[in-house]
Design an enzyme around this catalytic site. Structure first.
Site, PDB file in Angstrom:
ATOM      1  N   THR A  14       3.534  40.716 -39.798  1.00  0.00           N
ATOM      2  CA  THR A  14       3.518  39.662 -40.822  1.00  0.00           C
ATOM      3  C   THR A  14       4.281  40.083 -42.076  1.00  0.00           C
ATOM      4  OG1 THR A  14       1.424  40.586 -41.554  1.00  0.00           O
ATOM      5  CG2 THR A  14       1.296  38.674 -40.091  1.00  0.00           C
ATOM      6  N   ALA A  16       7.522  41.844 -44.527  1.00  0.00           N
ATOM      7  CA  ALA A  16       8.936  41.526 -44.776  1.00  0.00           C
ATOM      8  C   ALA A  16       9.831  42.111 -43.675  1.00  0.00           C
ATOM      9  CB  ALA A  16       9.350  42.074 -46.146  1.00  0.00           C
ATOM     10  N   SER A  43      -4.724  39.343 -41.446  1.00  0.00           N
ATOM     11  CA  SER A  43      -3.915  38.248 -40.894  1.00  0.00           C
ATOM     12  C   SER A  43      -4.075  38.092 -39.381  1.00  0.00           C
ATOM     13  CB  SER A  43      -2.444  38.404 -41.279  1.00  0.00           C
ATOM     14  OG  SER A  43      -2.053  39.720 -41.144  1.00  0.00           O
ATOM     15  N   CYS A 133      15.716  53.030 -46.478  1.00  0.00           N
ATOM     16  CA  CYS A 133      16.810  52.061 -46.568  1.00  0.00           C
ATOM     17  C   CYS A 133      17.997  52.555 -47.397  1.00  0.00           C
ATOM     18  CB  CYS A 133      16.291  50.748 -47.138  1.00  0.00           C
ATOM     19  SG  CYS A 133      15.135  50.971 -48.492  1.00  0.00           S
ATOM     20  N   GLN A 160      18.168  48.642 -56.320  1.00  0.00           N
ATOM     21  CA  GLN A 160      17.451  48.275 -55.104  1.00  0.00           C
ATOM     22  C   GLN A 160      16.665  46.971 -55.234  1.00  0.00           C
ATOM     23  OE1 GLN A 160      16.616  52.971 -54.231  1.00  0.00           O
ATOM     24  NE2 GLN A 160      15.395  51.544 -53.023  1.00  0.00           N
ATOM     25  N   HIS A 246      20.469  46.179 -51.152  1.00  0.00           N
ATOM     26  CA  HIS A 246      20.544  47.314 -52.073  1.00  0.00           C
ATOM     27  C   HIS A 246      22.020  47.612 -52.361  1.00  0.00           C
ATOM     28  CE1 HIS A 246      16.374  47.937 -51.477  1.00  0.00           C
ATOM     29  NE2 HIS A 246      16.373  49.085 -50.825  1.00  0.00           N
TER      30      HIS A 246
HETATM   31  P1  A2P Z   1      -1.278  42.075 -43.233  1.00  0.00           P
HETATM   32  O1  A2P Z   1      -0.451  40.823 -43.241  1.00  0.00           O
HETATM   33  O2  A2P Z   1      -2.473  41.928 -42.340  1.00  0.00           O
HETATM   34  O3  A2P Z   1      -1.575  42.615 -44.586  1.00  0.00           O
HETATM   35  P2  A2P Z   1       4.910  44.118 -46.436  1.00  0.00           P
HETATM   36  O4  A2P Z   1       5.786  45.326 -46.214  1.00  0.00           O
HETATM   37  O5  A2P Z   1       5.685  42.850 -46.496  1.00  0.00           O
HETATM   38  O6  A2P Z   1       3.964  44.326 -47.576  1.00  0.00           O
HETATM   39  O7  A2P Z   1       4.009  44.009 -45.116  1.00  0.00           O
HETATM   40  C1  A2P Z   1       3.183  45.048 -44.661  1.00  0.00           C
HETATM   41  C2  A2P Z   1       2.772  44.761 -43.217  1.00  0.00           C
HETATM   42  O8  A2P Z   1       1.925  45.820 -42.775  1.00  0.00           O
HETATM   43  C3  A2P Z   1       1.966  43.488 -43.035  1.00  0.00           C
HETATM   44  O9  A2P Z   1       2.245  42.957 -41.758  1.00  0.00           O
HETATM   45  C4  A2P Z   1       0.547  44.012 -43.114  1.00  0.00           C
HETATM   46  O10 A2P Z   1      -0.389  43.186 -42.454  1.00  0.00           O
HETATM   47  C5  A2P Z   1       0.683  45.298 -42.338  1.00  0.00           C
HETATM   48  N1  A2P Z   1      -0.366  46.269 -42.673  1.00  0.00           N
HETATM   49  C6  A2P Z   1      -0.628  46.840 -43.860  1.00  0.00           C
HETATM   50  N2  A2P Z   1      -1.657  47.709 -43.764  1.00  0.00           N
HETATM   51  C7  A2P Z   1      -2.051  47.689 -42.466  1.00  0.00           C
HETATM   52  C8  A2P Z   1      -3.060  48.358 -41.717  1.00  0.00           C
HETATM   53  N3  A2P Z   1      -3.877  49.246 -42.280  1.00  0.00           N
HETATM   54  N4  A2P Z   1      -3.184  48.079 -40.402  1.00  0.00           N
HETATM   55  C9  A2P Z   1      -2.346  47.201 -39.805  1.00  0.00           C
HETATM   56  N5  A2P Z   1      -1.370  46.530 -40.459  1.00  0.00           N
HETATM   57  C10 A2P Z   1      -1.221  46.767 -41.771  1.00  0.00           C
END
Ligand code: A2P
Length: 340
Positions: A14, A16, A43, A133, A160, A246
């Protein structure tokens, strides 16, 4: 026997980077048999589209990795720490886009155009690390120089985009920008100070030597990937109010003299690099030009008037594509071509 389709799991689906990983898998016709989307419990249960299908997002904590061939990880270092060992124990190869494993000697750190020969080292731990990156795009330009004339010293300043800090950072820049026009104060929550109409000279945490971790990553990772353990490189990393892409101002001192034209000729045939380098208004690449594209763009090539063997240039790439999702999927393509 070689498989004709692979079970792929995206951890951080989910986010970026996860979002663009899905897009690129479809775009490049990666032979996906099943795609599994994983995120945190926040999510889980939601849905996302992939190649015309609607797929459910699963809670990584509850997931059983048996049967997964490749894990594309981009959920932060803490999540990689928990889930990479589970995935590897179940037989998956993990391509990790976080900093968690990058500096471990028995884990390859790979930019496919620069050191594809290291992919084979995945056999030691079952993990391949994807570099930071800002390092990736710089190395696409530095590698041909290192090979041709040697690098004596590199000085880089980065500009960046906020997307490097994830979806919440993208939203923060958007909300603060709108807030300024509506005269509403939107206090910073992701960044330490306001990012809208500002430049922030801190990315990641401070180290004991006064550099930030992002700056040190550029040194540690360049040394490892170029296999030049004593490479002299100093970086200043700055977050700017740009959504995607960047930019980097790079100064190099080479071991043997290289002219600006010589550099142009080298970069014209460098894999993954495009030149946009005319001395006319606008004939140089910007973050907006690079956003959504696969190439790393180089312009503003000129000889350094302060040093006999110095060169300056400007390097731009989409930090979420070449800086993260695309680089990981290029690694996966080589992995299945040669190993799985
Ligand atoms: P979630 O949508 O459930 O928070 P970004 O880099 O855009 O901040 O996204 C981080 C991604 O990593 C998201 O998909 C987030 O899910 C996921 N994420 C962050 N922490 C965890 C975790 N402890 N376990 C699984 N997925 C994670």
């Amino acid at each position: 026997m070689k498989k004709n389709a692979y079970t792929v799991a995206i951890l951080g689906a989910t986010g970026a980077v996860g979002e663009v990983m899905r897009e690129i898998l479809a775009e490049r016709n990666f032979p996906v048999g099943e795609l599994i989307l994983l995120a945190s419990e926040r999510s889980a249960g939601g849905t996302l589209d992939y190649a015309g299908k609607t797929l459910r997002v699963h809670d990584a904590e509850q997931f059983d990795w048996q049967g997964v061939d490749i894990g594309l990880f981009s959920a932060g270092a803490a999540a990689s720490e928990i889930y990479a060992p589970r995935a590897v124990a179940a037989g998956a190869v993990v391509i990790d886009n976080t900093s968690r494993y990058r500096y471990e000697d028995d884990i390859p750190l790979v930019v496919p155009e620069v050191n594809p020969q290291r992919i084979t080292d995945y056999r030691q731990r079952g993990i391949i690390a994807n570099p930071n990156c800002s390092t990736i795009q710089m190395l696409l330009a530095l590698k041909p120089i290192a090979d041709a004339v040697g690098l004596e010293r590199v000085v880089v300043s980065t500009y960046q985009a906020v997307s490097g800090a994830g979806n919440r950072a993208i939203q923060e820049l958007g909300r603060q920008t709108l807030g300024i026009f509506k005269q509403e104060d939107v206090p910073p929550s992701v960044f330490p100070k306001r990012i809208a109409f500002n430049c922030l000279p801190q990315i990641d945490v401070f180290q004991e030597n006064g550099y930030t971790k992002e700056e040190m990553k550029m040194l540690w990772e360049s040394r490892k990937i170029l296999e030049i353990p004593d490479l002299a490189l100093t970086a200043t990393c700055v977050r700017v109010p740009v959504f995607y892409g960047h930019s980097e101002a790079v100064n190099v001192v080479t071991k043997e003299k290289l002219s600006a034209d010589g550099l142009r000729q080298l970069l014209a045939k460098a894999p993954g690099v495009e030149l946009l380098d005319e001395r006319e208004p606008g004939a140089w690449p910007t973050a907006l030009d690079a956003a959504g594209k696969d190439s790393t763009w180089v312009g503003r090539i000129r000889e350094d008037c302060s040093h006999e063997r110095g060169l300056n240039f400007w390097v731009v790439a989409d930090n979420i594509r070449k800086g993260a999702a695309l680089n990981s999927i290029q690694i996966a393509e080589m992995l299945i071509r040669d190993h799985l």
